[in-house]
Write a protein that holds these residues in place. Structure first.
Motif, PDB file in Angstrom:
ATOM      1  N   TRP A 282       0.721  -1.173  -0.102  1.00 41.92           N
ATOM      2  CA  TRP A 282      -0.056   0.114   0.050  1.00 41.92           C
ATOM      3  C   TRP A 282       0.692   1.120   0.151  1.00 41.92           C
ATOM      4  O   TRP A 282       0.391   2.360  -0.533  1.00 41.92           O
ATOM      5  N   GLU A 283       1.988   1.133   0.756  1.00 44.19           N
ATOM      6  CA  GLU A 283       2.962   2.456   0.601  1.00 44.19           C
ATOM      7  C   GLU A 283       3.391   2.730  -0.839  1.00 44.19           C
ATOM      8  O   GLU A 283       3.675   3.862  -0.900  1.00 44.19           O
ATOM      9  N   GLY A 284       3.616   1.810  -1.741  1.00 40.02           N
ATOM     10  CA  GLY A 284       4.015   2.177  -2.808  1.00 40.02           C
ATOM     11  C   GLY A 284       3.076   2.647  -3.605  1.00 40.02           C
ATOM     12  O   GLY A 284       3.379   3.057  -4.944  1.00 40.02           O
ATOM     13  N   VAL A 285       1.605   3.060  -3.468  1.00 41.11           N
ATOM     14  CA  VAL A 285       0.785   3.553  -4.138  1.00 41.11           C
ATOM     15  C   VAL A 285      -0.015   4.606  -3.163  1.00 41.11           C
ATOM     16  O   VAL A 285      -0.996   4.962  -3.859  1.00 41.11           O
ATOM     17  N   GLY A 286       0.753   5.170  -2.203  1.00 39.92           N
ATOM     18  CA  GLY A 286       0.621   6.413  -1.935  1.00 39.92           C
ATOM     19  C   GLY A 286      -0.040   6.522  -0.301  1.00 39.92           C
ATOM     20  O   GLY A 286      -0.042   7.349   0.478  1.00 39.92           O
ATOM     21  N   ALA A 287      -0.381   5.195   0.308  1.00 39.87           N
ATOM     22  CA  ALA A 287      -0.542   5.137   1.767  1.00 39.87           C
ATOM     23  C   ALA A 287       0.717   5.428   2.631  1.00 39.87           C
ATOM     24  O   ALA A 287       1.891   5.238   2.251  1.00 39.87           O
ATOM     25  N   LEU A 288       0.499   5.730   3.920  1.00 40.05           N
ATOM     26  CA  LEU A 288       1.577   6.018   4.633  1.00 40.05           C
ATOM     27  C   LEU A 288       1.588   5.295   5.706  1.00 40.05           C
ATOM     28  O   LEU A 288       0.518   4.953   6.631  1.00 40.05           O
ATOM     29  N   LEU A 289       2.609   4.400   6.014  1.00 38.11           N
ATOM     30  CA  LEU A 289       2.902   3.426   6.968  1.00 38.11           C
ATOM     31  C   LEU A 289       3.811   3.863   7.993  1.00 38.11           C
ATOM     32  O   LEU A 289       4.729   4.663   7.695  1.00 38.11           O
ATOM     33  N   VAL A 290       3.088   4.079   9.288  1.00 37.48           N
ATOM     34  CA  VAL A 290       3.642   4.789  10.383  1.00 37.48           C
ATOM     35  C   VAL A 290       3.608   3.914  11.638  1.00 37.48           C
ATOM     36  O   VAL A 290       2.938   2.839  11.768  1.00 37.48           O
ATOM     37  N   SER A 291       4.141   4.358  12.496  1.00 34.19           N
ATOM     38  CA  SER A 291       4.191   3.699  13.929  1.00 34.19           C
ATOM     39  C   SER A 291       3.259   4.164  14.875  1.00 34.19           C
ATOM     40  O   SER A 291       2.945   3.477  15.927  1.00 34.19           O
ATOM     41  N   ASN A 292       2.903   5.287  14.662  1.00 33.36           N
ATOM     42  CA  ASN A 292       1.541   6.108  15.352  1.00 33.36           C
ATOM     43  C   ASN A 292       0.618   6.866  14.593  1.00 33.36           C
ATOM     44  O   ASN A 292       1.042   7.682  13.964  1.00 33.36           O
ATOM     45  N   VAL A 293      -0.668   6.339  14.530  1.00 32.60           N
ATOM     46  CA  VAL A 293      -1.591   6.651  13.707  1.00 32.60           C
ATOM     47  C   VAL A 293      -2.493   7.936  14.397  1.00 32.60           C
ATOM     48  O   VAL A 293      -3.067   8.796  13.720  1.00 32.60           O
TER      49      VAL A 293
END
Length: 500
Positions: A282-293
């Motif tokens: 998903w991060e490859g198509v614009g989503a942001l993967l984070v440790s704290n949402v």
């Protein structure tokens, strides 16, 4: 598509067959090429415009076996729309000055839980299922909106605790499937909430464990040790599609798509990177993967969704049907900007890389999108479940810091009037809310005594905690504004007095 299938999308499928087949769609010659990986509970328009769109893009970019099996917990409408079309549907993206459409082919099928709960459980327990995601709205969690605890008296929860092999609720299906997978030593799946709830992953984890504890403490311990519940923040405006919209787009597309979804060009997805059994790119198509949402979801819940609730109740009571209609009036724009900057932003921690002034102006521009036709009545549904996290949390923050609360008080007053089931000019309102019976009863009982009416509404513990139910200033302001609304008969005239 096979001859037994509806051919409404045959032209689109023929034109996009390489895309569809690359995702394992409609391949009747190879039943093993379905490439399933996700079960999504609550497969409404929002999921199809957001998470399904991201997942299709991720599979096209990076591959992976992540096709989606949809589950409807209540209505068979989506299944009737999508299954005859082999899961295909058209996603239309529109801004004020542009539009585009895409064939979405990542959905395999839609199951209707009340018709065949065993088939839903079978898919949840299939080893191919590695993620279970949810968009079931706030009320689907069967919890107390004010405390966040599991509502053990909820009819669906009571049913499921006695009939776990044939559940009704999302929690029942999750725990039943987890119990079976654990007993069969199958790998766990990740459970991902995509609903507008603060700390939605932590909340879902808490509710699942509370439910499982009622079944077996050992089961609850095993779930806690094996399963993950990442939080996520989702953002895309997706209005309900009317028959008129379907008909109009059929002329443009050259085919009729009963499952067509309309949305804006903007989208955002922030995900806590906590998956136990893989995930799409998903991060490859614009989503942001984070440790704290948390800081992202709080920003969105309060600024976007809180503003939406304000627009919905004030606009609906004022006879305005869509968000864009409301926001075209300068006084409403001024009110919403004041709400954002003066009463919500002070309650927020700024997410990394975000400029909240720019973000608020982006929201105003999105609300003004003339193509979305986002209904105020649609947004106004289930307010007793939505207001605590959207507006009551910033209200508490403002009260603790001696900040202004006038605009939030106006919105609560409008919500109380709306939930009475009677508009400002005596028109009847069909209120859709889990507490509609209680709220209507209080309105009838105290219709001639607004002060007592407001005090009694503030005693509803599912909505207001003690810090608000005992707050004299807050109750007095809401009473003042509700009385003014009922006297003036027009929300616009009231809000214009706030900045006078």
């Amino acid at each position: 598509m096979s001859g037994a299938k509806d051919t409404r999308l045959s032209m689109a499928y023929a034109a996009n067959k390489p895309l569809a087949l690359s995702l394992g769609c409609c391949d009747d010659n190879d039943s093993n090429n379905k490439r399933l990986g996700i079960v999504h509970i609550g497969i409404g328009a929002f999921h199809r415009a957001h998470q399904a769109w991201y997942t299709q893009n991720a599979m096209l970019k990076s591959g992976g076996d992540w096709r989606i099996t949809g589950v409807s917990l209540r209505s068979e409408t989506v299944a009737q729309q999508l299954n005859p079309q082999d899961g295909l549907y058209t996603l239309v993206e529109q801004n004020a000055d542009s539009s585009s459409h895409t064939l979405i082919s990542v959905v395999d099928k839609v199951l209707v839980a009340p018709q065949d709960p065993q088939r839903v459980l079978q898919q949840l327990c299939d080893k191919s299922t590695r993620i279970v995601s949810l968009t079931i709205t706030e009320k689907g969690y069967c919890h107390d909106g004010a405390s966040g605890g599991l509502n053990l008296s909820h009819p669906d929860i009571q049913h499921d605790l006695q009939n776990l092999a044939s559940p009704r609720s999302a929690l029942g299906f999750l725990v039943s499937a987890m119990q079976q997978r654990i007993s069969e030593r199958l790998a766990p799946f990740t459970v991902m909430s995509c609903d507008n709830l603060p700390n939605n992953g932590q909340l879902l984890r808490h509710l699942v464990l509370a439910f499982a504890e009622q079944v077996s403490p050992t089961l609850a311990t095993n779930i806690q040790q094996q399963y993950s519940f990442p939080s996520s923040m989702v953002d895309r405006i997706v209005p309900a599609v009317t028959d008129e919209v379907v008909s109009d787009w059929a002329k443009t597309l050259g085919y009729s798509d009963q499952a067509l979804v309309l949305t804006e060009c903007f989208s955002q997805w922030v995900i806590e990177d906590d998956f136990v059994n893989g995930r799409p790119d998903w991060e490859g198509v614009g989503a942001l993967l984070v440790s704290n949402v948390h800081v992202f979801e709080t920003m969105k819940l309060r600024l976007l969704n809180g503003s939406h609730s304000a627009i919905a109740y004030l606009g609906y009571l004022g006879g305005l049907k869509t968000v864009a209609e409301v926001m075209r009036l300068p006084s409403y724009q001024m009110f919403i900007r004041g709400l954002m900057h003066d009463e919500i932003i002070p309650s927020l921690e700024v997410p990394p890389g975000m400029d909240l002034t720019v973000y608020c102006e982006q929201l105003i521009a999105r609300f003004l999108n003339p193509h979305l036709h986002h209904q105020t009545y649609q947004i106004a549904m289930d307010g007793s479940q939505k207001l605590p996290q959207r507006l009551l949390n910033p209200l508490r923050s403002q009260l603790a810091g001696a900040g202004g609360i006038n605009r939030i008080a106006v919105i609560i007053a409008a919500w109380i009037q709306y939930t009475s089931g009677v508009g400002l000019n005596g028109e009847q309102i069909t209120v859709k809310d889990p507490l509609s019976t209680e709220l209507a009863g209080l309105a009838i009982q105290h219709q001639h005594d607004v002060g007592t009416w407001v005090k009694e509404v503030f005693q509803l513990q599912a909505v207001f905690d003690e810090s608000l139910s005992q707050n004299i200033l807050c109750i007095a302001l809401v009473t003042r504004y509700l009385s003014a609304l009922r006297e003036i008969k027009q929300p616009l005239a009231l809000i214009e007095t706030l900045d006078a």
